[in-house]
Enzyme design. Structure first.
Site, PDB file in Angstrom:
ATOM      1  N   HIS A   1      15.727  -8.861 -13.043  1.00 27.55           N
ATOM      2  CA  HIS A   1      14.455  -8.135 -13.130  1.00 27.55           C
ATOM      3  C   HIS A   1      13.343  -9.190 -13.107  1.00 27.55           C
ATOM      4  CE1 HIS A   1      11.289  -5.750 -15.150  1.00 27.55           C
ATOM      5  NE2 HIS A   1      11.987  -4.681 -14.826  1.00 27.55           N
TER       6      HIS A   1
ATOM      7  N   CYS B   1      11.338  -3.528  -9.748  1.00 26.99           N
ATOM      8  CA  CYS B   1      11.023  -4.862 -10.289  1.00 26.99           C
ATOM      9  C   CYS B   1      12.136  -5.866 -10.013  1.00 26.99           C
ATOM     10  CB  CYS B   1      10.729  -4.817 -11.792  1.00 26.99           C
ATOM     11  SG  CYS B   1       9.313  -3.825 -12.214  1.00 26.99           S
TER      12      CYS B   1
ATOM     13  N   ASP C   1      19.705 -11.115 -20.661  1.00 30.29           N
ATOM     14  CA  ASP C   1      18.769  -9.999 -20.653  1.00 30.29           C
ATOM     15  C   ASP C   1      19.601  -8.723 -20.806  1.00 30.29           C
ATOM     16  OD1 ASP C   1      17.155  -7.880 -20.039  1.00 30.29           O
ATOM     17  OD2 ASP C   1      16.510  -8.629 -18.087  1.00 30.29           O
TER      18      ASP C   1
ATOM     19  N   LYS D   1      14.528   1.774 -24.047  1.00 29.01           N
ATOM     20  CA  LYS D   1      15.638   2.115 -23.157  1.00 29.01           C
ATOM     21  C   LYS D   1      16.876   2.512 -23.959  1.00 29.01           C
ATOM     22  CE  LYS D   1      14.053  -1.179 -19.661  1.00 29.01           C
ATOM     23  NZ  LYS D   1      13.508  -0.422 -18.554  1.00 29.01           N
TER      24      LYS D   1
ATOM     25  N   GLN E   1      19.409  -3.411 -20.023  1.00 24.19           N
ATOM     26  CA  GLN E   1      20.154  -2.269 -19.466  1.00 24.19           C
ATOM     27  C   GLN E   1      21.553  -2.139 -20.058  1.00 24.19           C
ATOM     28  OE1 GLN E   1      18.899   0.031 -17.639  1.00 24.19           O
ATOM     29  NE2 GLN E   1      16.977  -0.922 -17.061  1.00 24.19           N
TER      30      GLN E   1
HETATM   31  N1  PMP Z   1      15.205  -6.496 -17.827  1.00 23.82           N
HETATM   32  C1  PMP Z   1      15.772  -5.446 -17.234  1.00 23.82           C
HETATM   33  C2  PMP Z   1      17.150  -5.601 -16.639  1.00 23.82           C
HETATM   34  C3  PMP Z   1      15.096  -4.232 -17.171  1.00 23.82           C
HETATM   35  O1  PMP Z   1      15.671  -3.179 -16.573  1.00 23.82           O
HETATM   36  C4  PMP Z   1      13.799  -4.128 -17.738  1.00 23.82           C
HETATM   37  C5  PMP Z   1      13.004  -2.842 -17.664  1.00 23.82           C
HETATM   38  N2  PMP Z   1      13.069  -2.171 -16.447  1.00 23.82           N
HETATM   39  C6  PMP Z   1      13.266  -5.255 -18.354  1.00 23.82           C
HETATM   40  C7  PMP Z   1      13.993  -6.418 -18.393  1.00 23.82           C
HETATM   41  C8  PMP Z   1      11.917  -5.232 -18.980  1.00 23.82           C
HETATM   42  O2  PMP Z   1      11.879  -4.331 -20.047  1.00 23.82           O
HETATM   43  P1  PMP Z   1      10.497  -3.891 -20.695  1.00 23.82           P
HETATM   44  O3  PMP Z   1       9.618  -3.418 -19.582  1.00 23.82           O
HETATM   45  O4  PMP Z   1      10.889  -2.794 -21.632  1.00 23.82           O
HETATM   46  O5  PMP Z   1       9.953  -5.079 -21.400  1.00 23.82           O
END
Ligand code: PMP
Length: 400
Positions: free
Chosen positions: A117, A358, A194, A220, A197
């Site tokens: 991401h 993203c 990270d 999430k 997910q």
């Molecule tokens: N890492 C991953 C794999 C994600 O899917 C996301 C959110 N789409 C993020 C980081 C960032 O999370 P947040 O926007 O809640 O900070």
């Protein structure tokens, strides 16, 4: 499963029942979490830690109890290793900035994967730019699986950290993070995971994994927005410079010199989002009451069922066909633009996400503008999977 605890799922969009399949972007909240927020503001709203008065102590207890709940949930060794942040993005920025300021020097290297991401790419690019370090990339194959065997060659004596997703948000791949951590550690290189997910979809044990950092967001995993966690091994956190300066993170301040507070407070400058932290505890308790294994099994069954149903649609192409996936299905149909398909699904009440999610490098890898992504949570049903499939068929007919 447990749909009655999520009032929003009874909403109608355009007069049609809502089919909410955008859970990788954010999950809906059970009533216990929503009630915890209003209960906090109705009964005990107060600033924490420094107050002698009753409300402050009640709020502090609730806040610190949540830290213990998070510790147990991810099996951290100590609550000192659990830092509250605004979300996964802030957690990763914290590590990239503080770890970078402490350990990154000109000519050093940071490894991320091709499927990250943007929030696990850009903070490292900023840190590399700032310190004159280089970003190196671990690639994935056309199924969307990391080519882990390349890691040995990528790691050099200048590698300072490896940062990789537990689960990819656009491909659904569950990465073999145990192998990645083992390889990196055999070269004395720490690993950030990270987990944005993963934490709501599979059990996480940071001690068994032996990862150095593990980052995730509350929203999430059925908790409120604006709260997240950065787990870090104590010895790193002790050595790393603070991320932000301000109240709470200090021991003593003079104009000549400031000494920092002990862990975890050293990394928690300013007034935190206390109500959201308490909401996170309710969300974790909610997950624990059902059981992560049961949730994972349900989502896996939904993934298999939906993939099979969608596969019958002529011209469908799945992006991300790893052997080990969570409940994320990215796809394209013929040459229909993902945005057009997403709009027509929305008109039928089916909420999916379209675009690059993203993860632009993932789209570049496949030479596509984006995908349509359906992602599951514990409350999704097989009927909803059928509704998605028939909505795609209908949209395809309308567009061709
Ligand atoms: N890492 C991953 C794999 C994600 O899917 C996301 C959110 N789409 C993020 C980081 C960032 O999370 P947040 O926007 O809640 O900070």
């Amino acid at each position: 499963m447990n749909r009655e605890y999520f009032p929003i799922l009874n909403e109608k969009v355009y007069g049609k029942p809502l089919v909410y399949l955008d859970n990788a972007a954010t999950t809906q909240k059970p009533v216990s979490v929503i009630n915890a927020l209003s209960d906090y503001y109705l009964r005990i709203n107060s600033n924490i830690h420094r107050g002698v008065h009753c409300l402050s102590q009640l709020a502090t207890n609730e806040f610190e109890q949540t830290r213990e709940t998070v510790r147990q949930y991810i099996h951290a060794g100590s609550t000192q290793e659990v830092i509250f942040t605004r979300g996964a993005t802030e957690s990763i920025n914290l590590v990239a900035s503080s770890f970078g300021n402490t350990y990154l020097h000109e000519g050093d290297e940071v490894i991320v994967s091709e499927m990250e991401h943007h929030s696990n790419i850009v903070p490292w690019q900023l840190a590399c730019e700032h310190h004159g370090a280089k970003l190196r990339v671990l690639p994935f194959n056309d199924k969307g699986e990391l080519i882990v065997s390349d890691l040995e060659q990528l790691i050099t004596d200048r590698t300072k950290i490896v940062a990789v997703a537990h689960v990819s948000n656009s491909l659904g791949t569950v990465n073999p993070i145990e192998d990645i951590i083992r390889i990196a550690h055999s070269h004395n290189v720490p690993v950030l995971i990270d987990g944005a997910q993963a934490v709501a979809h599979c059990p996480v044990n940071v001690q068994a994994l032996d990862c150095d950092f593990y980052c995730f967001s509350g929203h999430k995993m059925y908790a409120p927005m604006g709260i997240g966690v950065m787990y870090g091994k104590e010895h790193w956190l002790n050595e790393m410079q603070p991320y932000q300066g301000g109240g709470e993170m200090i021991k003593d301040v003079t104009f000549d010199k400031t000494t920092y507070n002990e862990l975890p407070f050293k990394f928690e400058a300013g007034t935190p989002s206390v109500g959201d932290v308490i909401g996170l505890r309710k969300a974790i308790e909610y997950i624990q009451n059902i059981g992560l294994e049961k949730i994972a099994a349900h989502e896996q069954a939904l993934l298999n069922y939906t993939t099979e149903k969608l596969a019958a649609i002529e011209g469908i192409r799945f992006i991300g066909e790893a052997a080990h996936k969570t409940g994320v299905i990215s796809f394209l149909v013929g040459d229909i633009h993902p945005y057009d398909l997403g709009v027509l699904l929305d008109n039928q009440g089916v909420a999916v996400r379209t675009g690059h999610h993203c993860t632009q490098p993932v789209m570049t890898h496949f030479n596509i503008p984006g995908t349509v992504r359906a992602s599951f949570a514990l409350y999704n049903t097989f009927e909803e999977a059928d509704m998605l499939t028939s909505a795609v068929v209908k949209a395809k007919q309308m567009l061709s």
